[in-house]
Design a protein around this motif. Structure first.
Motif, mmCIF file in Angstrom:
data_model
loop_
_atom_site.group_PDB
_atom_site.id
_atom_site.type_symbol
_atom_site.label_atom_id
_atom_site.label_comp_id
_atom_site.label_asym_id
_atom_site.label_seq_id
_atom_site.Cartn_x
_atom_site.Cartn_y
_atom_site.Cartn_z
ATOM 1 N N LYS A 1 0.837 -1.200 0.000
ATOM 2 C CA LYS A 1 0.000 0.000 0.000
ATOM 3 C C LYS A 1 0.875 1.254 0.000
ATOM 4 O O LYS A 1 0.619 2.210 -0.747
ATOM 5 N N VAL B 1 2.441 1.810 -3.424
ATOM 6 C CA VAL B 1 1.459 2.295 -4.416
ATOM 7 C C VAL B 1 1.143 3.757 -4.171
ATOM 8 O O VAL B 1 1.080 4.571 -5.104
ATOM 9 N N PHE C 1 -6.467 -2.206 -2.827
ATOM 10 C CA PHE C 1 -6.390 -0.767 -2.529
ATOM 11 C C PHE C 1 -7.658 -0.313 -1.803
ATOM 12 O O PHE C 1 -7.595 0.471 -0.847
ATOM 13 N N LEU D 1 -9.152 2.976 -6.325
ATOM 14 C CA LEU D 1 -7.909 3.542 -6.836
ATOM 15 C C LEU D 1 -8.183 4.772 -7.700
ATOM 16 O O LEU D 1 -7.507 5.796 -7.607
#
Length: 769
Positions: A666, A669, A702, A710
């Motif tokens: 996480k 990203v 996500f 996202l």
């Protein structure tokens, strides 16, 4: 009237006549019994023949159900789809279309199969004879109107069945009636089934044969499985069923009871399905043909009896009529049953004594009802339900109540807790409440009578004390004295009886006409129990100055949502405590605004839970209960504690879910998104390629970790960055759109308005002020 009649002159003759008529009555009973047995044997043989025909007819339909189940199980397309995952490939869809064509062929010629479908566990979809559905769509179309929940339906389909017939009403929540055939697929495997076949038999077609038998003799027909459970019947409801456990053997009949009525149960057992076909016929129908002979005999016997009885009664009445008139006159006035006395003279004596007793009881009852009538009159005065010209003082004088010339006030008492006054084994709540009300009423009335006058009455689940204050006492002194008296009563009752209550006191009013206004003031003051806490004394003077607004800015709401989504319980609780402290400390916020604030904060926590994508049903159920308690008057302290517990559960759930996944992914990203948000080509696919994972997995991961999808997160970040640039008037909106990564200015404007509520240009203008 049995005892009096058996000892009267008239009835002594009737007993003698009855002995003479006993001989023909006995003869008639013997003939009637023999005739009934002959008719019963004939009807039983006819019922057995009808049940045999019904068994052969239905067995043929059951054979087709077994063949249909076997054909579907052996169908190669069905076997292929059993191992198909949730995401269907092209070859799976082709197999599905071919399977649908086969299904229509299987059921095109049979009229007894109403509907069938196959539930595939791995794929999570349902295939019927006409179409393909995912499980939620099939439930919405076919089962949503029943009380069967989606989870209950899936649990039913998840069990293992080996060619089992089930009554639909045995499926929890299923509202339909009829028979289901359940078969776990594939048939030849003993491991965990991959699919479940459900065949619904056409109830109307199946019951048509049953109703043909029912129409023959007005009985009820049942079809039982091997364990004597009802699969189908000729009636919708089954109240008072006879005992089917003693239906032993392949053919026969037994005696039983149904709905309190004697019945004859005929049955036959199928060798193919092990089902029993049962015909329940009331015993009274067996005797209808025998009744003709019995009625004819009774008619002749009754004629002779009537002729003889008429002559005897005519002579007896000449002396009996005067006494009977006297008994009737007493019966009409005393309402006593003449049959309870030994004879007419005993009845007359009993009637006189009863009349005297009733007169005494009536006087006692009138005395007891005075308190009830007085309470009703007080309630009318408090609620303003008396006419303008109603003589209040004269009416109260009838109950020894006399108002003085002093002012009036109303004190409302709400019982909080009285469990400490009773022993644990005392469970009658209404009796306990009645005892507590009596104690409070006596003590409050006694304390108020020392200086003033007071009367306590129960009204709308509360106790109301009407206080007639001592005349010529200054208003301020009187108000203090009323509060002192209530405090003394509260302290004494709590210490001696462990009974705790909250009291609300109105202002003083000059006459009894002000009692309705005083009652409303006390009601309004009692509502502030929610804010000021329990076991307190609240006066109307305390609540007159009210603030009609509260402070709950949007940034605090967003902070609370963000902390909940992040699982930060300590920070979320700090925001909650801060908002409550700002609004409830140092200012007199109205009770309506307190409720609005509580509703607003509950809505925020619910919104945070939904944005965190929590699917915990118990969390929402707990929040619903909190709203119900808020409506019923729960205190602010208790409501704050409940909201804190809810926050703790939500944050713990979010935190545990984060710890159960790769949290480092996480962070990587998010770091990549913040670095590359200005790239027009950044999307779910480009990010998934960057980290070497599947796009669908990245989207789910996500959403679980961050709470937003996202795409939403990227758009929100771009809008947030654009807000910083919009504060500079020298940069064009089109250049800002390009610099934050939006393809077109129309998309930029649409998304900016979606998240901020205004267009970029309006935001730029508003940021100047």
């Amino acid at each position: 009237m049995g005892r009096r009649k058996t000892n009267s002159v008239l009835n002594r003759w009737i007993r003698s006549y009855a002995l003479i008529m006993l001989i023909p009555i006995i003869i008639m009973v013997v003939v009637y019994i023999q005739t009934k047995h002959v008719i019963e044997d004939e009807i039983n043989r006819a019922n057995s023949a009808l049940l045999t025909q019904l068994q052969q007819d239905i067995d043929n339909h059951i054979d087709y159900t077994y063949r249909l189940s076997e054909m579907i199980s052996l169908n190669p397309r069905v076997r292929q789809l059993m191992r198909t995952p949730e995401h269907l490939e092209a070859e799976d869809r082709i197999a599905m279309v071919q399977a649908l064509a086969d299904f229509r062929t299987y059921n095109s010629t049979n009229r007894y199969v109403d509907h069938f479908y196959v539930y595939f566990k791995m794929g999570g979809f349902v295939l019927t004879e006409s179409s393909y559905y995912d499980t939620s769509m099939y439930y919405d179309l076919r089962l949503s109107e029943t009380s069967l929940s989606p989870n209950g339906w899936k649990q039913f389909l998840g069990k293992t069945y080996r060619g089992q017939f089930i009554n639909m009403q045995e499926v929890k929540g299923q509202a339909n009636t009829g028979i289901l055939f359940a078969q776990s697929l594939p048939i030849d495997e003993r491991n965990t089934p991959l699919a479940t076949l459900i065949i619904e038999l056409n109830e109307e077609k199946l019951l048509s044969a049953i109703r043909n038998i029912q129409a023959y003799n007005q009985g009820n027909v049942y079809i039982l499985d091997g364990t004597n459970h009802i699969l189908a019947s000729s009636e919708r409801d089954h109240p008072g069923l006879p005992d089917f456990a003693n239906l032993n053997g392949e053919l026969g009949f037994v005696q039983g009871k149904s709905n309190g009525e004697d019945v004859v149960v005929s049955f036959i057992q199928s060798n193919r399905t092990n089902w029993k076909y049962v015909y329940v016929l009331p015993s009274r129908l067996y005797s209808e043909k025998a009744e003709y002979i019995r009625n004819l005999t009774l008619l002749m016997l009754a004629a002779a009896v009537l002729i003889c009885a008429a002559l005897a009664v005519w002579f007896a009445r000449q002396n009996y009529v005067p006494l009977r008139r006297l008994v009737r006159s007493l019966a009409e006035r005393s309402k006593l049953d003449p049959g309870a006395a030994l004879n007419e003279y005993d009845y007359i004596e009993e009637a006189i004594e009863n009349t005297m007793d009733r007169n005494h009881q009536m006087n006692q009852m009138i005395e007891k009802q005075k308190n009830v009538l007085r309470s009703n009159l007080f309630i009318r005065l408090l609620k303003g339900r008396t006419e303008n010209d109603f003589p209040v003082r004269e009416a109260l004088a009838e109950y020894n109540v006399s108002f003085r010339a002093g002012p009036f006030a109303v004190v409302l008492i709400f019982l909080e807790d009285f469990s400490g006054f009773f022993r644990p084994h005392e469970t009658d709540l209404e009796k306990k409440r009645e005892m507590v009300r009596l104690i409070i009423s006596n003590i409050v009335e006694e304390l108020s009578s020392k200086t003033h006058q007071g009367w306590v009455v129960e009204i709308d689940e509360l106790l109301a004390c009407i206080l007639n204050v001592k005349p010529q006492m200054p208003a301020e002194e009187a108000e203090h004295d009323v509060l002192r008296m209530i405090e003394e009563a509260q302290r004494f009752i709590a210490s001696r009886f462990h009974i705790y209550f909250t009291a609300a006191v109105s202002k003083l009013h000059e006459s009894p006409a002000g009692l309705p206004a005083a009652y409303q003031e006390a009601i309004e003051a009692m509502e502030y129990r929610m804010l000021l806490g329990t076991q307190t004394i609240i006066s109307y003077e305390q609540i007159k100055r009210q603030i009609m607004s509260y402070v709950y800015p949007l940034d605090k709401e967003q902070q609370l949502i963000n902390y909940v989504k992040a699982g930060e319980f300590a920070l979320a609780k700090a925001v909650l405590d801060e908002v409550l402290h700002v609004n409830l400390t140092g200012q007199e916020l109205s009770i309506e605004m307190v409720r609005c604030l509580m509703f607003d904060m509950i809505s925020t926590m619910m919104k945070a839970a939904m944005e965190a994508n929590l699917g915990q049903t118990e969390l929402y159920e707990e929040n619903r209960k909190a709203i119900q308690e808020l409506m019923s008057g729960i205190t602010v302290a208790a409501m704050k504690e409940r909201m804190t517990l809810f926050l703790n559960k939500v944050c713990n759930h979010v935190d545990s879910r984060k710890k159960s996944h790769n949290f480092r992914l996480k962070e990587d990203v998010l770091e990549f998104i913040h670095d590359q948000y200005s790239d027009h080509n950044m999307s779910v696919n480009t990010i998934s390629e960057k980290f070497g994972i599947h796009p669908s997995y990245l989207s789910r991961y996500f959403k679980e970790q961050v709470g937003d999808t996202l795409t939403d997160y990227i758009n929100k970040l771009r809008v947030e960055k654009s807000k910083q640039l919009l504060r500079n008037d020298e940069i064009l909106i089109k250049d800002i759109c390009d610099s934050v990564g939006f393809y077109s200015i129309s998309t930029f404007i649409r998304l900016f308005k979606k998240y901020e509520g205004v267009t970029p240009s309006l935001y730029r203008e508003s940021s100047k002020y």
